[in-house]
Design a protein around this motif. Structure first.
Motif, PDB file in Angstrom:
ATOM      1  N   LEU A 201     106.336 131.896  21.719  1.00 55.18           N
ATOM      2  CA  LEU A 201     105.115 131.804  22.510  1.00 55.18           C
ATOM      3  C   LEU A 201     105.440 131.600  23.988  1.00 55.18           C
ATOM      4  CD1 LEU A 201     102.037 131.911  22.068  1.00 55.18           C
ATOM      5  CD2 LEU A 201     102.046 129.408  22.084  1.00 55.18           C
ATOM      6  N   PHE A 202     106.487 130.860  24.283  1.00 57.24           N
ATOM      7  CA  PHE A 202     106.907 130.694  25.678  1.00 57.24           C
ATOM      8  C   PHE A 202     107.344 132.030  26.272  1.00 57.24           C
ATOM      9  CE2 PHE A 202     110.273 130.037  28.819  1.00 57.24           C
ATOM     10  CZ  PHE A 202     109.577 129.306  29.762  1.00 57.24           C
ATOM     11  N   GLU A 203     108.133 132.790  25.502  1.00 53.02           N
ATOM     12  CA  GLU A 203     108.567 134.103  25.992  1.00 53.02           C
ATOM     13  C   GLU A 203     107.359 135.023  26.188  1.00 53.02           C
ATOM     14  OE1 GLU A 203     111.411 134.333  27.104  1.00 53.02           O
ATOM     15  OE2 GLU A 203     113.046 133.802  25.740  1.00 53.02           O
ATOM     16  N   TYR A 204     106.355 134.884  25.330  1.00 58.82           N
ATOM     17  CA  TYR A 204     105.115 135.649  25.519  1.00 58.82           C
ATOM     18  C   TYR A 204     104.426 135.208  26.809  1.00 58.82           C
ATOM     19  CZ  TYR A 204     100.345 137.361  24.651  1.00 58.82           C
ATOM     20  OH  TYR A 204      99.128 137.977  24.761  1.00 58.82           O
ATOM     21  N   MET A 205     104.411 133.922  27.079  1.00 60.43           N
ATOM     22  CA  MET A 205     103.765 133.398  28.278  1.00 60.43           C
ATOM     23  C   MET A 205     104.363 134.020  29.538  1.00 60.43           C
ATOM     24  SD  MET A 205     103.382 129.433  29.646  1.00 60.43           S
ATOM     25  CE  MET A 205     104.984 129.301  30.454  1.00 60.43           C
ATOM     26  N   HIS A 267     105.086 143.377  33.030  1.00 61.07           N
ATOM     27  CA  HIS A 267     104.032 142.386  33.146  1.00 61.07           C
ATOM     28  C   HIS A 267     103.090 142.395  31.937  1.00 61.07           C
ATOM     29  CE1 HIS A 267     105.359 143.250  37.318  1.00 61.07           C
ATOM     30  NE2 HIS A 267     105.272 141.946  37.436  1.00 61.07           N
ATOM     31  N   GLN A 268     103.242 143.377  31.069  1.00 59.80           N
ATOM     32  CA  GLN A 268     102.459 143.403  29.838  1.00 59.80           C
ATOM     33  C   GLN A 268     103.014 142.378  28.854  1.00 59.80           C
ATOM     34  OE1 GLN A 268     102.682 148.085  29.765  1.00 59.80           O
ATOM     35  NE2 GLN A 268     101.290 147.393  28.149  1.00 59.80           N
ATOM     36  N   ARG A 269     102.115 141.755  28.113  1.00 55.38           N
ATOM     37  CA  ARG A 269     102.541 140.777  27.119  1.00 55.38           C
ATOM     38  C   ARG A 269     102.472 141.368  25.711  1.00 55.38           C
ATOM     39  NH1 ARG A 269      99.850 137.194  30.858  1.00 55.38           N
ATOM     40  NH2 ARG A 269     101.316 135.573  31.557  1.00 55.38           N
ATOM     41  N   LEU A 270     103.520 141.107  24.941  1.00 50.81           N
ATOM     42  CA  LEU A 270     103.568 141.531  23.546  1.00 50.81           C
ATOM     43  C   LEU A 270     104.303 140.446  22.774  1.00 50.81           C
ATOM     44  CD1 LEU A 270     103.069 143.812  21.447  1.00 50.81           C
ATOM     45  CD2 LEU A 270     105.374 144.659  22.009  1.00 50.81           C
ATOM     46  N   TYR A 271     103.629 139.876  21.788  1.00 47.50           N
ATOM     47  CA  TYR A 271     104.217 138.764  21.029  1.00 47.50           C
ATOM     48  C   TYR A 271     105.310 139.276  20.102  1.00 47.50           C
ATOM     49  CZ  TYR A 271     104.483 134.518  18.186  1.00 47.50           C
ATOM     50  OH  TYR A 271     104.912 133.385  17.535  1.00 47.50           O
ATOM     51  N   ARG A 272     106.497 138.646  20.162  1.00 48.39           N
ATOM     52  CA  ARG A 272     107.633 139.071  19.357  1.00 48.39           C
ATOM     53  C   ARG A 272     108.091 137.992  18.388  1.00 48.39           C
ATOM     54  NH1 ARG A 272     107.463 143.467  18.363  1.00 48.39           N
ATOM     55  NH2 ARG A 272     109.694 143.753  18.010  1.00 48.39           N
ATOM     56  N   GLY A 273     107.223 137.009  18.115  1.00 49.08           N
ATOM     57  CA  GLY A 273     107.536 135.992  17.126  1.00 49.08           C
ATOM     58  C   GLY A 273     107.343 136.514  15.718  1.00 49.08           C
ATOM     59  N   TYR A 274     107.827 135.760  14.755  1.00 53.35           N
ATOM     60  CA  TYR A 274     107.769 136.181  13.360  1.00 53.35           C
ATOM     61  C   TYR A 274     106.451 135.754  12.708  1.00 53.35           C
ATOM     62  CZ  TYR A 274     112.692 137.263  13.918  1.00 53.35           C
ATOM     63  OH  TYR A 274     113.885 137.800  14.347  1.00 53.35           O
ATOM     64  N   ALA A 285     100.257 126.924  20.391  1.00 51.78           N
ATOM     65  CA  ALA A 285      99.268 127.334  21.392  1.00 51.78           C
ATOM     66  C   ALA A 285      98.366 126.163  21.774  1.00 51.78           C
ATOM     67  CB  ALA A 285      98.433 128.496  20.865  1.00 51.78           C
ATOM     68  N   ARG A 286      98.020 125.328  20.816  1.00 51.40           N
ATOM     69  CA  ARG A 286      97.224 124.134  21.129  1.00 51.40           C
ATOM     70  C   ARG A 286      97.995 123.218  22.079  1.00 51.40           C
ATOM     71  NH1 ARG A 286      96.032 123.109  14.797  1.00 51.40           N
ATOM     72  NH2 ARG A 286      94.438 124.740  14.470  1.00 51.40           N
ATOM     73  N   GLN A 287      99.302 123.081  21.825  1.00 51.25           N
ATOM     74  CA  GLN A 287     100.124 122.257  22.709  1.00 51.25           C
ATOM     75  C   GLN A 287     100.177 122.845  24.110  1.00 51.25           C
ATOM     76  OE1 GLN A 287     104.324 122.333  21.957  1.00 51.25           O
ATOM     77  NE2 GLN A 287     104.730 120.461  23.113  1.00 51.25           N
ATOM     78  N   PHE A 288     100.380 124.151  24.212  1.00 51.56           N
ATOM     79  CA  PHE A 288     100.419 124.811  25.517  1.00 51.56           C
ATOM     80  C   PHE A 288      99.096 124.610  26.263  1.00 51.56           C
ATOM     81  CE2 PHE A 288     104.173 126.804  23.928  1.00 51.56           C
ATOM     82  CZ  PHE A 288     104.849 127.366  24.994  1.00 51.56           C
ATOM     83  N   ARG A 289      97.974 124.744  25.543  1.00 56.73           N
ATOM     84  CA  ARG A 289      96.667 124.551  26.193  1.00 56.73           C
ATOM     85  C   ARG A 289      96.551 123.136  26.742  1.00 56.73           C
ATOM     86  NH1 ARG A 289      94.596 127.509  21.721  1.00 56.73           N
ATOM     87  NH2 ARG A 289      93.790 125.642  20.693  1.00 56.73           N
ATOM     88  N   PHE A 316      99.251 135.069  37.043  1.00 57.11           N
ATOM     89  CA  PHE A 316      99.924 135.648  35.885  1.00 57.11           C
ATOM     90  C   PHE A 316      99.854 134.698  34.688  1.00 57.11           C
ATOM     91  CE2 PHE A 316     103.741 136.621  33.357  1.00 57.11           C
ATOM     92  CZ  PHE A 316     103.524 137.969  33.120  1.00 57.11           C
ATOM     93  N   LEU A 317     100.101 133.425  34.914  1.00 55.67           N
ATOM     94  CA  LEU A 317     100.067 132.453  33.820  1.00 55.67           C
ATOM     95  C   LEU A 317      98.651 132.236  33.304  1.00 55.67           C
ATOM     96  CD1 LEU A 317     102.604 129.794  35.134  1.00 55.67           C
ATOM     97  CD2 LEU A 317     102.983 131.508  33.357  1.00 55.67           C
ATOM     98  N   ASN A 318      97.673 132.326  34.177  1.00 55.59           N
ATOM     99  CA  ASN A 318      96.282 132.161  33.733  1.00 55.59           C
ATOM    100  C   ASN A 318      95.888 133.246  32.733  1.00 55.59           C
ATOM    101  OD1 ASN A 318      95.588 129.767  35.010  1.00 55.59           O
ATOM    102  ND2 ASN A 318      94.921 130.795  36.887  1.00 55.59           N
ATOM    103  N   GLY A 319      96.491 134.429  32.839  1.00 58.36           N
ATOM    104  CA  GLY A 319      96.252 135.468  31.848  1.00 58.36           C
ATOM    105  C   GLY A 319      96.713 135.036  30.461  1.00 58.36           C
ATOM    106  N   PHE A 320      97.827 134.327  30.416  1.00 58.88           N
ATOM    107  CA  PHE A 320      98.318 133.790  29.139  1.00 58.88           C
ATOM    108  C   PHE A 320      97.352 132.752  28.581  1.00 58.88           C
ATOM    109  CE2 PHE A 320     100.506 129.989  27.422  1.00 58.88           C
ATOM    110  CZ  PHE A 320     100.919 130.507  26.198  1.00 58.88           C
ATOM    111  N   PHE A 321      96.907 131.836  29.426  1.00 57.10           N
ATOM    112  CA  PHE A 321      96.016 130.780  28.943  1.00 57.10           C
ATOM    113  C   PHE A 321      94.666 131.350  28.497  1.00 57.10           C
ATOM    114  CE2 PHE A 321      99.048 128.130  31.353  1.00 57.10           C
ATOM    115  CZ  PHE A 321      99.392 127.269  30.334  1.00 57.10           C
ATOM    116  N   ALA A 322      94.255 132.458  29.069  1.00 60.31           N
ATOM    117  CA  ALA A 322      93.048 133.127  28.579  1.00 60.31           C
ATOM    118  C   ALA A 322      93.282 133.686  27.174  1.00 60.31           C
ATOM    119  CB  ALA A 322      92.637 134.246  29.538  1.00 60.31           C
ATOM    120  N   ASP A 323      94.490 134.190  26.930  1.00 64.83           N
ATOM    121  CA  ASP A 323      94.816 134.741  25.611  1.00 64.83           C
ATOM    122  C   ASP A 323      94.804 133.669  24.523  1.00 64.83           C
ATOM    123  OD1 ASP A 323      95.093 137.264  26.643  1.00 64.83           O
ATOM    124  OD2 ASP A 323      97.292 137.296  26.574  1.00 64.83           O
TER     125      ASP A 323
END
Length: 340
Positions: A201-205, A267-274, A285-289, A316-323
């Motif tokens: 999730l951090f790498e996605y951020m 700059h595009q985000r794509l989640y690569r977690g399992y 994500a709750r912790q990040f919020r 840029f980071l605000n886009g992540f927090f919106a997601d």
């Protein structure tokens, strides 16, 4: 009672030096130092792993004998960087009065190129490490430095910003475990779900794709831009990310999207977690919020980061927090692209 108090004081006196035996990463203000060595021959021979000897003069004025060696992959090449990343080995133990007391070997992230824009990239990458420190203690601490580079002939070479990265063994020790050295690939089942989800999730951020938490480059140990601590056993291996210059957050001019992924811009985000870790990713994500103000606050706390750079990075980071605005959004906008 008097005897008990004296015993406690004695124990405290014994324990105090141990707590401060490695002070470099206990503070956050930048340190000013000088590195003197035959830098030109070192930088010219990019394919060589041969070290050179020199001195690192710390803020106390102590000239510490060191060995310098090139490291890295992309930033090591002359086509990308004028000045490559370095590994610093202390050939004699630094004194207790030095900020480098207790250190043996450190990675030094250097400036790559001398322009002001590249100084901003160094500071952005540094701030990414500091952000992950907020999310997990199982992370590499960093220390910013203003470095005067001097040639072996004592002539000034350049003065630029860089930062040191904590040694993996110290990260493990802080977290009550040991570093792990795995073969080229580790089983998915070995990964700690909460830590793997937090990593992904951090790498996605920061929109970074230049990593693997399970495999290293061919012929090398695990992992690519990640390191492991904890036992190599089911659910107990903790992956720790590092090296963020290829991220959209840093946005280095030499970075580009991997050809194997369905994205056209870093700059595009794509989640690569399992996918197996999705429940842990929702919790992450709750912790990040909950940490959003502190994470964004790192930008304002990074010395030398220009207002325009801060504004772009915040947007840029605000886009992540919106997601990840809520659990439903996290599942729909992030986790639906998880890796099976």
């Amino acid at each position: 009672m008097k005897h008990r108090i004296l015993t406690l004081l004695a124990c405290t006196a014994i324990a105090a030096p141990a707590a401060a035996e490695k002070p470099l990463f206990e503070a956050s203000e930048p340190i000013h130092l000088k590195i003197q060595a035959p830098l030109q021959p070192l930088i010219r021979n990019r394919s060589s792993d041969a070290p050179v000897t020199g001195t690192l003069t710390d803020p106390t004025g102590a000239a510490l004998p060191v060995s310098l060696q090139l490291r890295g992959i992309t930033r090591r090449t002359s086509e990308v960087c004028d000045f490559p990343p370095l590994r610093v080995d202390f050939t004699t133990a630094p004194p207790q009065s030095s900020p480098f007391s207790g250190q043996k070997r450190l990675k030094l992230v250097t400036h790559c190129k001398s322009s002001a824009s590249f100084q901003q990239l160094v500071l952005l990458e540094y701030s990414a490490y500091r952000m992950f420190n907020l999310v997990s203690p199982k992370s590499f601490r960093v220390r910013l430095a203003n470095i005067d580079y001097v040639g072996a002939d004592a002539k000034p070479f350049t003065s630029r910003i860089g930062f040191f990265i904590e040694d993996l063994s110290d990260v493990a020790k802080r977290n009550g475990t040991k570093s792990s050295h795995a073969p080229e690939r580790i089983p998915l089942a070995d990964l700690s779900g909460p830590d793997a989800a937090r990593f992904a999730l951090f790498e996605y951020m920061i929109a970074n794709y230049d990593w693997s938490m399970r495999a290293g480059p061919p012929g090398e140990e695990c992992c690519h831009n990640g390191r492991l601590i904890g036992p190599l056993a089911p659910g107990q291996t903790v992956p720790i990310p590092y090296d963020f210059d290829f991220s959209g957050f840093v946005s280095a001019p030499y970075a580009g999207p991997p050809p194997e992924l369905d994205i056209t811009d870093i700059h595009q985000r794509l989640y690569r977690g399992y996918c197996i870790h999705n429940p842990d990713a929702v919790a992450a994500a709750r912790q990040f919020r909950s940490l959003q103000p502190q994470i964004l606050g790192v930008l304002g706390q990074t010395p030398g980061l220009e207002p325009n750079t801060q504004q772009r990075a915040t947007k840029f980071l605000n886009g992540f927090f919106a997601d990840i605005a809520n659990d439903e959004s996290t599942a729909a906008r992030v986790l639906k692209k998880c890796v099976s």
